[in-house]
Design a protein around this motif. Structure first.
Motif, PDB file in Angstrom:
ATOM      1  N   LYS A   9     -34.653  40.472 -32.593  1.00 34.90           N
ATOM      2  CA  LYS A   9     -34.218  40.201 -33.964  1.00 34.90           C
ATOM      3  C   LYS A   9     -35.361  39.531 -34.731  1.00 34.90           C
ATOM      4  CE  LYS A   9     -29.307  39.942 -32.929  1.00 34.90           C
ATOM      5  NZ  LYS A   9     -29.106  41.329 -33.425  1.00 34.90           N
ATOM      6  N   GLY A  10     -35.538  39.992 -35.974  1.00 38.15           N
ATOM      7  CA  GLY A  10     -36.607  39.447 -36.784  1.00 38.15           C
ATOM      8  C   GLY A  10     -36.082  38.814 -38.058  1.00 38.15           C
ATOM      9  N   ILE A  11     -36.972  38.689 -39.019  1.00 37.04           N
ATOM     10  CA  ILE A  11     -36.595  38.079 -40.279  1.00 37.04           C
ATOM     11  C   ILE A  11     -35.866  39.074 -41.165  1.00 37.04           C
ATOM     12  CG2 ILE A  11     -38.509  36.448 -40.181  1.00 37.04           C
ATOM     13  CD1 ILE A  11     -39.956  38.226 -42.220  1.00 37.04           C
ATOM     14  N   LYS A  12     -35.157  38.563 -42.132  1.00 34.91           N
ATOM     15  CA  LYS A  12     -34.510  39.359 -43.189  1.00 34.91           C
ATOM     16  C   LYS A  12     -33.530  40.381 -42.644  1.00 34.91           C
ATOM     17  CE  LYS A  12     -38.480  38.668 -46.161  1.00 34.91           C
ATOM     18  NZ  LYS A  12     -39.310  39.147 -47.263  1.00 34.91           N
ATOM     19  N   GLY A  13     -32.922  40.099 -41.511  1.00 42.23           N
ATOM     20  CA  GLY A  13     -31.878  40.962 -40.970  1.00 42.23           C
ATOM     21  C   GLY A  13     -32.363  42.185 -40.219  1.00 42.23           C
ATOM     22  N   PHE A  14     -33.663  42.275 -39.993  1.00 40.02           N
ATOM     23  CA  PHE A  14     -34.206  43.410 -39.240  1.00 40.02           C
ATOM     24  C   PHE A  14     -34.108  43.172 -37.738  1.00 40.02           C
ATOM     25  CE2 PHE A  14     -36.026  46.225 -42.358  1.00 40.02           C
ATOM     26  CZ  PHE A  14     -36.189  45.418 -43.482  1.00 40.02           C
ATOM     27  N   GLU A  15     -33.996  44.249 -37.004  1.00 38.73           N
ATOM     28  CA  GLU A  15     -34.048  44.188 -35.552  1.00 38.73           C
ATOM     29  C   GLU A  15     -34.729  45.445 -35.043  1.00 38.73           C
ATOM     30  OE1 GLU A  15     -29.905  43.949 -34.379  1.00 38.73           O
ATOM     31  OE2 GLU A  15     -29.812  46.121 -34.112  1.00 38.73           O
ATOM     32  N   ALA A  16     -35.176  45.390 -33.811  1.00 37.68           N
ATOM     33  CA  ALA A  16     -35.821  46.545 -33.195  1.00 37.68           C
ATOM     34  C   ALA A  16     -35.468  46.563 -31.723  1.00 37.68           C
ATOM     35  CB  ALA A  16     -37.334  46.502 -33.383  1.00 37.68           C
ATOM     36  N   GLU A  17     -35.407  47.765 -31.194  1.00 39.56           N
ATOM     37  CA  GLU A  17     -35.079  47.916 -29.777  1.00 39.56           C
ATOM     38  C   GLU A  17     -36.218  48.601 -29.047  1.00 39.56           C
ATOM     39  OE1 GLU A  17     -31.520  50.086 -28.925  1.00 39.56           O
ATOM     40  OE2 GLU A  17     -31.474  49.418 -26.829  1.00 39.56           O
ATOM     41  N   PHE A  18     -36.675  47.969 -27.989  1.00 36.91           N
ATOM     42  CA  PHE A  18     -37.718  48.522 -27.142  1.00 36.91           C
ATOM     43  C   PHE A  18     -37.056  49.346 -26.043  1.00 36.91           C
ATOM     44  CE2 PHE A  18     -41.329  49.227 -24.728  1.00 36.91           C
ATOM     45  CZ  PHE A  18     -41.339  48.602 -23.503  1.00 36.91           C
ATOM     46  N   ILE A  19     -37.347  50.633 -26.021  1.00 42.83           N
ATOM     47  CA  ILE A  19     -36.851  51.499 -24.964  1.00 42.83           C
ATOM     48  C   ILE A  19     -38.060  52.007 -24.193  1.00 42.83           C
ATOM     49  CG2 ILE A  19     -35.485  53.529 -24.376  1.00 42.83           C
ATOM     50  CD1 ILE A  19     -33.970  53.202 -26.968  1.00 42.83           C
ATOM     51  N   LYS A  20     -38.292  51.401 -23.052  1.00 36.58           N
ATOM     52  CA  LYS A  20     -39.504  51.682 -22.299  1.00 36.58           C
ATOM     53  C   LYS A  20     -39.587  53.139 -21.872  1.00 36.58           C
ATOM     54  CE  LYS A  20     -42.265  49.832 -18.485  1.00 36.58           C
ATOM     55  NZ  LYS A  20     -42.314  48.818 -17.397  1.00 36.58           N
TER      56      LYS A  20
END
Lengths: 114, 113
Positions: free
Chosen positions: A58-69
């Motif tokens: 989870k990052g700033i300003k409501g952003f998120e990212a998912e790492f799929i190896k």
């Protein structure tokens, strides 16, 4: 050599729509992954990063990212975009040891219509 | 307090001139970098400096030369400017270690006419 691909060149959304920006990287070793945002006429700012542990970041300003190896992917998401999210988004990978460079994708321009 | 500061913010100059862009960081970071962002927004690394030592030089013309008087400064000097040098140049710094992202300066928009 490491590389980063961002498949979407320009994404246009209406406010409140959900966002997903694709990012795939190519590198055989351990990497760290980043998303940067560049608002019009401004410098790059870090949105979020993945180093280790929970692949959902989870990052700033409501952003998120998912790492799929298994897919070499690190997609950026936001459930509901705002007009102020209009910007250029860059995915980046850093690998190759403690002094590995930060390599950027070509960026995705996001335009949010009010 | 500005973490990474670049000057000037805008630079317009004629072909053939020599110019410099200055960069300073007050974060105590180990490494500093120069990136070039072209008209298509593509960011490409040009140089990085670690402890006054150039550690990477990515196929950049030798008209470009980084100069680092100390750990907190990395200036970019460009000789014999060409039209194709027009771009936005970003300075950045980081701690050593893959887990650290870079902190960027606000950029210098160079226009060669």
């Amino acid at each position: 050599a490491q590389s980063v691909s961002q498949h979407n060149h320009h994404v246009i959304l209406s406010e409140a729509a959900s966002l997903e920006l694709g990012c795939n990287y190519s590198y055989g070793g351990t990497v760290n992954l980043f998303w940067y945002v560049q608002y019009p006429g401004q410098h790059l700012q870090l949105l979020l990063k993945y180093f280790s542990g929970d692949p959902l970041v989870k990052g700033i300003k409501g952003f998120e990212a998912e790492f799929i190896k298994s897919k070499f992917s690190f997609n950026l998401r936001k459930p509901s975009v705002q007009w102020s999210d209009t910007a250029e988004y860059f995915c980046a990978v850093r690998g190759g040891g403690s002094q590995g460079n930060l390599i950027f994708g070509k960026g995705t321009k996001l335009s949010v219509k009010p | 307090d500005t973490a990474v500061s670049q000057t000037p913010k805008y630079l317009v100059t004629q072909m053939g001139n020599d110019k410099s862009i200055k960069c300073e960081q007050n974060l105590g970071h180990d490494t500093m970098y120069w990136y070039k962002q072209d008209s298509k927004k593509f960011l490409k690394i040009m140089f990085s400096y670690n402890n006054k030592e150039l550690i990477i030089n990515e196929t950049v013309p030798n008209r470009f030369s980084p100069k680092s008087p100390d750990k907190a400064h990395l200036n970019l000097h460009i000789n014999s400017l060409e039209l194709g040098d027009s771009a936005v140049y970003f300075c950045a710094s980081s701690q050593d270690g893959r887990g650290y992202g870079y902190t960027f300066g606000s950029g210098t928009r160079l226009t060669v006419v």
